[in-house]
Enzyme design. Structure first.
Site, PDB file in Angstrom:
ATOM      1  CB  CYS A   7      -0.958  -0.018   1.192  1.00  0.00           C
ATOM      2  SG  CYS A   7      -0.158   0.062   2.805  1.00  0.00           S
ATOM      3  CG  ASN A  10       4.621  -1.649   4.981  1.00  0.00           C
ATOM      4  OD1 ASN A  10       5.755  -1.912   5.356  1.00  0.00           O
ATOM      5  ND2 ASN A  10       3.677  -2.560   4.986  1.00  0.00           N
ATOM      6  CB  CYS A  12      -3.402   1.804   7.193  1.00  0.00           C
ATOM      7  SG  CYS A  12      -3.109   3.305   8.162  1.00  0.00           S
ATOM      8  CB  SER A  14       0.428  -3.431   2.830  1.00  0.00           C
ATOM      9  OG  SER A  14       1.259  -2.468   3.412  1.00  0.00           O
ATOM     10  CG  ASP A 117      -5.275   6.114   2.636  1.00  0.00           C
ATOM     11  OD1 ASP A 117      -5.239   5.681   3.805  1.00  0.00           O
ATOM     12  OD2 ASP A 117      -4.544   7.026   2.214  1.00  0.00           O
TER      13      ASP A 117
END
Ligand code: 4NP
Length: 146
Positions: A7, A10, A12, A14, A117
């Site tokens: 993401c 790295n 939240c 992934s 996100d």
């Protein structure tokens, strides 16, 4: 099989995908290697966001020991599949690809949908967890059918 979850930060999405996939492959007795990375350098060395740690913990997944790192071209050599969360991740990871073989390794985790996100919205962490879980289950099911 070696799988990399990617993401932007790295911290939240992934890390959730990393921890969830690790738990699922362990449950299934699969010999897969799972890791995660971010496209940005912003949080290198940091632990996952406390909101991701909390939602994972509610479902028995411990992601607290993960450490943020940034993806590089070398990851195309180390991994068979690279799963990204959204279209910006897709563009940024494809920009690191050196050839068609690299490009073919990159896919959206949810195939055609994106994992939004959640960084600026606490309420998003639960739905993100569920989306990532569904995506990981589907990937394993598809792989086991081959
Ligand atoms: P992630 O979320 O890409 O799921 O880890 C984000 C984490 C941090 C930021 C943006 C998104 N940030 O702007 O610092």
């Amino acid at each position: 099989m070696k799988v990399l979850m990617v993401c932007l930060g790295n911290i939240c999405r992934s890390p959730l995908a990393h921890g969830i996939m690790e738990n699922l492959v362990r449950e299934k007795g699969l010999d897969w290697q799972v890791d995660s990375a971010g496209t940005s350098s912003w949080h290198i060395g940091a632990a996952p966001d406390r909101r991701s740690v909390a939602v994972a913990k509610r479902y028995g997944v411990d992601i607290s020991q993960q450490c943020c790192r940034q993806i590089s071209s070398a990851d195309f050599d180390a991994f068979d599949r690279i799963y990204v969360m959204d279209r910006m991740n897709l563009r940024d990871v494809l920009a690191l690809a050196r050839n068609d073989e690299d490009r073919q390794k990159v896919q959206l985790l949810l195939n055609t949908e994106v994992v939004p996100d959640p960084y600026y919205n606490d309420e998003e962490f639960e739905p993100v967890y569920q989306m990532v879980l569904a995506g990981c289950r589907k990937i394993i099911d598809q792989e086991l059918q081959k």
